[in-house]
Scaffold this motif. Structure first.
Motif, PDB file in Angstrom:
ATOM      1  N   VAL A 196       0.832  -1.198   0.000  1.00  0.00           N
ATOM      2  CA  VAL A 196       0.000   0.000   0.000  1.00  0.00           C
ATOM      3  C   VAL A 196       0.868   1.250   0.000  1.00  0.00           C
ATOM      4  N   ILE A 197       0.491   2.178  -0.859  1.00  0.00           N
ATOM      5  CA  ILE A 197       1.109   3.502  -0.886  1.00  0.00           C
ATOM      6  C   ILE A 197       0.291   4.372   0.054  1.00  0.00           C
ATOM      7  N   ILE A 198       0.918   4.789   1.154  1.00  0.00           N
ATOM      8  CA  ILE A 198       0.249   5.630   2.146  1.00  0.00           C
ATOM      9  C   ILE A 198       0.820   7.026   2.022  1.00  0.00           C
ATOM     10  N   THR A 199      -0.050   8.000   1.778  1.00  0.00           N
ATOM     11  CA  THR A 199       0.374   9.398   1.700  1.00  0.00           C
ATOM     12  C   THR A 199      -0.270  10.195   2.826  1.00  0.00           C
ATOM     13  N   ALA A 213       9.294  12.942   1.309  1.00  0.00           N
ATOM     14  CA  ALA A 213       8.792  13.735   0.194  1.00  0.00           C
ATOM     15  C   ALA A 213       9.202  13.024  -1.101  1.00  0.00           C
ATOM     16  N   PRO A 214       8.372  13.066  -2.137  1.00  0.00           N
ATOM     17  CA  PRO A 214       8.693  12.363  -3.382  1.00  0.00           C
ATOM     18  C   PRO A 214      10.072  12.699  -3.953  1.00  0.00           C
ATOM     19  N   GLU A 215      10.526  13.925  -3.792  1.00  0.00           N
ATOM     20  CA  GLU A 215      11.823  14.298  -4.360  1.00  0.00           C
ATOM     21  C   GLU A 215      12.999  13.629  -3.660  1.00  0.00           C
ATOM     22  N   HIS A 216      12.792  13.045  -2.488  1.00  0.00           N
ATOM     23  CA  HIS A 216      13.862  12.352  -1.777  1.00  0.00           C
ATOM     24  C   HIS A 216      13.954  10.861  -2.127  1.00  0.00           C
ATOM     25  N   LEU A 217      12.992  10.344  -2.859  1.00  0.00           N
ATOM     26  CA  LEU A 217      12.961   8.915  -3.170  1.00  0.00           C
ATOM     27  C   LEU A 217      14.140   8.477  -4.039  1.00  0.00           C
ATOM     28  N   ALA A 218      14.643   9.364  -4.888  1.00  0.00           N
ATOM     29  CA  ALA A 218      15.745   9.009  -5.785  1.00  0.00           C
ATOM     30  C   ALA A 218      17.001   8.613  -5.026  1.00  0.00           C
ATOM     31  N   HIS A 219      17.134   9.060  -3.779  1.00  0.00           N
ATOM     32  CA  HIS A 219      18.329   8.802  -2.984  1.00  0.00           C
ATOM     33  C   HIS A 219      18.212   7.541  -2.124  1.00  0.00           C
ATOM     34  N   LEU A 220      17.074   6.871  -2.170  1.00  0.00           N
ATOM     35  CA  LEU A 220      16.841   5.700  -1.335  1.00  0.00           C
ATOM     36  C   LEU A 220      17.025   4.414  -2.124  1.00  0.00           C
ATOM     37  N   GLN A 270       8.973   1.630  -9.398  1.00  0.00           N
ATOM     38  CA  GLN A 270       8.134   1.800 -10.586  1.00  0.00           C
ATOM     39  C   GLN A 270       6.673   2.017 -10.203  1.00  0.00           C
ATOM     40  N   GLY A 271       6.186   1.262  -9.201  1.00  0.00           N
ATOM     41  CA  GLY A 271       4.809   1.423  -8.747  1.00  0.00           C
ATOM     42  C   GLY A 271       4.561   2.790  -8.139  1.00  0.00           C
ATOM     43  N   ILE A 272       5.508   3.285  -7.344  1.00  0.00           N
ATOM     44  CA  ILE A 272       5.370   4.613  -6.743  1.00  0.00           C
ATOM     45  C   ILE A 272       5.365   5.686  -7.835  1.00  0.00           C
ATOM     46  N   LEU A 273       6.281   5.575  -8.798  1.00  0.00           N
ATOM     47  CA  LEU A 273       6.323   6.563  -9.885  1.00  0.00           C
ATOM     48  C   LEU A 273       5.035   6.533 -10.704  1.00  0.00           C
ATOM     49  N   ARG A 274       4.511   5.350 -10.937  1.00  0.00           N
ATOM     50  CA  ARG A 274       3.233   5.223 -11.657  1.00  0.00           C
ATOM     51  C   ARG A 274       2.120   5.904 -10.865  1.00  0.00           C
ATOM     52  N   PHE A 275       2.097   5.685  -9.548  1.00  0.00           N
ATOM     53  CA  PHE A 275       1.099   6.312  -8.677  1.00  0.00           C
ATOM     54  C   PHE A 275       1.238   7.838  -8.710  1.00  0.00           C
ATOM     55  N   LEU A 276       2.466   8.328  -8.570  1.00  0.00           N
ATOM     56  CA  LEU A 276       2.695   9.774  -8.525  1.00  0.00           C
ATOM     57  C   LEU A 276       2.331  10.463  -9.833  1.00  0.00           C
ATOM     58  N   LEU A 296      -5.085  -0.121  -7.029  1.00  0.00           N
ATOM     59  CA  LEU A 296      -4.481   0.621  -8.120  1.00  0.00           C
ATOM     60  C   LEU A 296      -4.163  -0.239  -9.330  1.00  0.00           C
ATOM     61  N   PHE A 297      -3.229  -1.189  -9.192  1.00  0.00           N
ATOM     62  CA  PHE A 297      -2.744  -1.996 -10.301  1.00  0.00           C
ATOM     63  C   PHE A 297      -1.970  -3.175  -9.746  1.00  0.00           C
ATOM     64  N   GLU A 298      -1.554  -4.065 -10.633  1.00  0.00           N
ATOM     65  CA  GLU A 298      -0.768  -5.233 -10.231  1.00  0.00           C
ATOM     66  C   GLU A 298       0.517  -5.280 -11.044  1.00  0.00           C
ATOM     67  N   THR A 299       1.563  -5.800 -10.435  1.00  0.00           N
ATOM     68  CA  THR A 299       2.839  -6.003 -11.110  1.00  0.00           C
ATOM     69  C   THR A 299       3.534  -7.188 -10.460  1.00  0.00           C
ATOM     70  N   LYS A 300       4.489  -7.741 -11.142  1.00  0.00           N
ATOM     71  CA  LYS A 300       5.190  -8.913 -10.612  1.00  0.00           C
ATOM     72  C   LYS A 300       6.532  -8.496 -10.024  1.00  0.00           C
ATOM     73  N   ASP A 301       6.848  -9.031  -8.855  1.00  0.00           N
ATOM     74  CA  ASP A 301       8.154  -8.832  -8.227  1.00  0.00           C
ATOM     75  C   ASP A 301       9.092  -9.899  -8.802  1.00  0.00           C
ATOM     76  N   VAL A 302       9.533  -9.668 -10.008  1.00  0.00           N
ATOM     77  CA  VAL A 302      10.299 -10.661 -10.755  1.00  0.00           C
ATOM     78  C   VAL A 302      11.618 -11.013 -10.074  1.00  0.00           C
TER      79      VAL A 302
END
Length: 145
Positions: free
Chosen positions: A18-21, A118-125, A133-139, A79-85
Protein backbone atom coordinates in the motif's frame (compact mmCIF):
# COMPACT_ATOMS: atom_id res chain seq x y z
CA UNK A 1 -14.00 -9.98 2.66
CA UNK A 2 -12.47 -8.48 -0.47
CA UNK A 3 -13.96 -7.59 -3.79
CA UNK A 4 -16.11 -10.14 -5.58
CA UNK A 5 -14.34 -11.80 -8.46
CA UNK A 6 -10.82 -11.32 -7.11
CA UNK A 7 -8.57 -14.12 -8.29
CA UNK A 8 -7.87 -16.53 -5.43
CA UNK A 9 -5.92 -18.95 -7.61
CA UNK A 10 -3.63 -21.13 -5.55
CA UNK A 11 -1.25 -21.46 -8.51
CA UNK A 12 0.49 -18.08 -8.41
CA UNK A 13 1.92 -16.58 -5.23
CA UNK A 14 0.34 -13.21 -4.49
CA UNK A 15 1.06 -10.25 -2.29
CA UNK A 16 -0.15 -6.73 -1.61
CA UNK A 17 1.47 -3.39 -0.77
CA UNK A 18 0.00 0.00 0.00
CA UNK A 19 1.11 3.50 -0.89
CA UNK A 20 0.25 5.63 2.15
CA UNK A 21 0.37 9.40 1.70
CA UNK A 22 -0.17 12.19 4.19
CA UNK A 23 -1.67 15.66 3.68
CA UNK A 24 1.78 17.02 2.73
CA UNK A 25 2.05 14.53 -0.14
CA UNK A 26 4.76 12.50 1.58
CA UNK A 27 4.89 8.71 1.23
CA UNK A 28 5.25 6.29 4.13
CA UNK A 29 8.11 3.86 3.54
CA UNK A 30 9.20 0.84 5.54
CA UNK A 31 12.90 0.01 6.03
CA UNK A 32 13.11 -3.77 5.76
CA UNK A 33 15.30 -5.88 8.01
CA UNK A 34 18.77 -6.54 6.60
CA UNK A 35 18.72 -10.31 7.05
CA UNK A 36 19.20 -13.27 4.74
CA UNK A 37 16.15 -15.19 3.61
CA UNK A 38 13.77 -12.28 2.95
CA UNK A 39 13.06 -10.46 -0.30
CA UNK A 40 14.81 -7.11 -0.59
CA UNK A 41 16.71 -7.02 2.74
CA UNK A 42 17.82 -3.54 3.83
CA UNK A 43 15.64 -1.80 1.24
CA UNK A 44 13.03 0.91 1.74
CA UNK A 45 9.69 -0.50 0.62
CA UNK A 46 5.95 -0.17 1.16
CA UNK A 47 4.04 -1.85 3.94
CA UNK A 48 2.46 -5.11 2.86
CA UNK A 49 3.16 -8.78 2.46
CA UNK A 50 2.09 -12.08 1.03
CA UNK A 51 -1.45 -13.34 0.80
CA UNK A 52 -2.28 -16.27 3.03
CA UNK A 53 -3.72 -19.36 1.27
CA UNK A 54 -7.19 -18.49 -0.07
CA UNK A 55 -6.84 -14.82 0.96
CA UNK A 56 -7.43 -12.09 -1.61
CA UNK A 57 -5.12 -9.04 -1.86
CA UNK A 58 -7.63 -6.62 -0.32
CA UNK A 59 -7.98 -8.71 2.82
CA UNK A 60 -4.23 -9.31 2.87
CA UNK A 61 -3.33 -5.61 2.86
CA UNK A 62 -5.83 -4.82 5.63
CA UNK A 63 -4.38 -7.68 7.71
CA UNK A 64 -0.75 -6.81 6.97
CA UNK A 65 -1.18 -3.14 7.91
CA UNK A 66 -2.70 -4.13 11.22
CA UNK A 67 -0.08 -6.81 11.94
CA UNK A 68 2.99 -4.82 10.84
CA UNK A 69 2.15 -1.31 12.03
CA UNK A 70 -1.08 -1.34 14.04
CA UNK A 71 -2.89 0.59 11.30
CA UNK A 72 -6.56 0.02 10.57
CA UNK A 73 -7.70 0.90 7.07
CA UNK A 74 -11.06 0.51 5.40
CA UNK A 75 -11.49 0.21 1.64
CA UNK A 76 -7.99 1.01 0.39
CA UNK A 77 -8.08 2.03 -3.29
CA UNK A 78 -6.91 -0.79 -5.57
CA UNK A 79 -4.48 0.62 -8.12
CA UNK A 80 -2.74 -2.00 -10.30
CA UNK A 81 -0.77 -5.23 -10.23
CA UNK A 82 2.84 -6.00 -11.11
CA UNK A 83 5.19 -8.91 -10.61
CA UNK A 84 8.15 -8.83 -8.23
CA UNK A 85 10.30 -10.66 -10.76
CA UNK A 86 13.65 -10.25 -8.98
CA UNK A 87 12.49 -10.74 -5.37
CA UNK A 88 9.60 -12.82 -4.05
CA UNK A 89 8.26 -13.77 -7.48
CA UNK A 90 4.76 -12.80 -6.32
CA UNK A 91 2.11 -10.98 -8.30
CA UNK A 92 1.77 -7.82 -6.21
CA UNK A 93 -1.41 -5.73 -5.97
CA UNK A 94 -0.77 -2.06 -5.19
CA UNK A 95 -3.26 -0.13 -3.08
CA UNK A 96 -3.40 3.48 -1.90
CA UNK A 97 -4.72 5.17 1.21
CA UNK A 98 -4.03 8.27 3.29
CA UNK A 99 -2.95 8.63 6.91
CA UNK A 100 -1.80 11.73 8.78
CA UNK A 101 -0.42 10.32 12.02
CA UNK A 102 3.05 10.26 13.55
CA UNK A 103 4.83 7.26 12.03
CA UNK A 104 7.37 7.16 14.87
CA UNK A 105 4.56 6.18 17.27
CA UNK A 106 3.37 3.16 15.29
CA UNK A 107 4.05 -0.24 16.88
CA UNK A 108 6.31 -1.63 14.15
CA UNK A 109 6.22 -5.45 14.35
CA UNK A 110 8.81 -6.16 11.65
CA UNK A 111 11.47 -4.18 9.87
CA UNK A 112 13.68 -1.40 11.14
CA UNK A 113 11.57 1.76 10.89
CA UNK A 114 8.79 3.66 9.17
CA UNK A 115 9.34 7.13 7.77
CA UNK A 116 7.50 9.63 5.59
CA UNK A 117 9.50 10.92 2.63
CA UNK A 118 8.79 13.74 0.19
CA UNK A 119 8.69 12.36 -3.38
CA UNK A 120 11.82 14.30 -4.36
CA UNK A 121 13.86 12.35 -1.78
CA UNK A 122 12.96 8.92 -3.17
CA UNK A 123 15.75 9.01 -5.78
CA UNK A 124 18.33 8.80 -2.98
CA UNK A 125 16.84 5.70 -1.34
CA UNK A 126 17.50 2.03 -2.02
CA UNK A 127 14.06 0.83 -3.14
CA UNK A 128 13.18 -2.44 -4.93
CA UNK A 129 12.72 -1.70 -8.66
CA UNK A 130 9.10 -2.88 -8.82
CA UNK A 131 8.22 -0.71 -5.79
CA UNK A 132 9.98 2.34 -7.29
CA UNK A 133 8.13 1.80 -10.59
CA UNK A 134 4.81 1.42 -8.75
CA UNK A 135 5.37 4.61 -6.74
CA UNK A 136 6.32 6.56 -9.88
CA UNK A 137 3.23 5.22 -11.66
CA UNK A 138 1.10 6.31 -8.68
CA UNK A 139 2.70 9.77 -8.53
CA UNK A 140 2.12 10.34 -12.25
CA UNK A 141 -1.60 9.61 -11.88
CA UNK A 142 -2.81 9.44 -8.25
CA UNK A 143 -6.34 8.16 -7.61
CA UNK A 144 -9.09 10.68 -6.96
CA UNK A 145 -9.75 10.78 -3.21
Amino acid sequence: MGEPGENLSAGEPRGAVVIITNRRGELLLHLRDDIDGIAWPGHWSLLGGGCDPGENPTDAIVRELHEEAGLTVHNPAKLFETKDVHGSGQLITFFATTWDGDETRLPLAEGVKLQFFAPEHLAHLTIPPYIRQGILRFLSSPPVQ
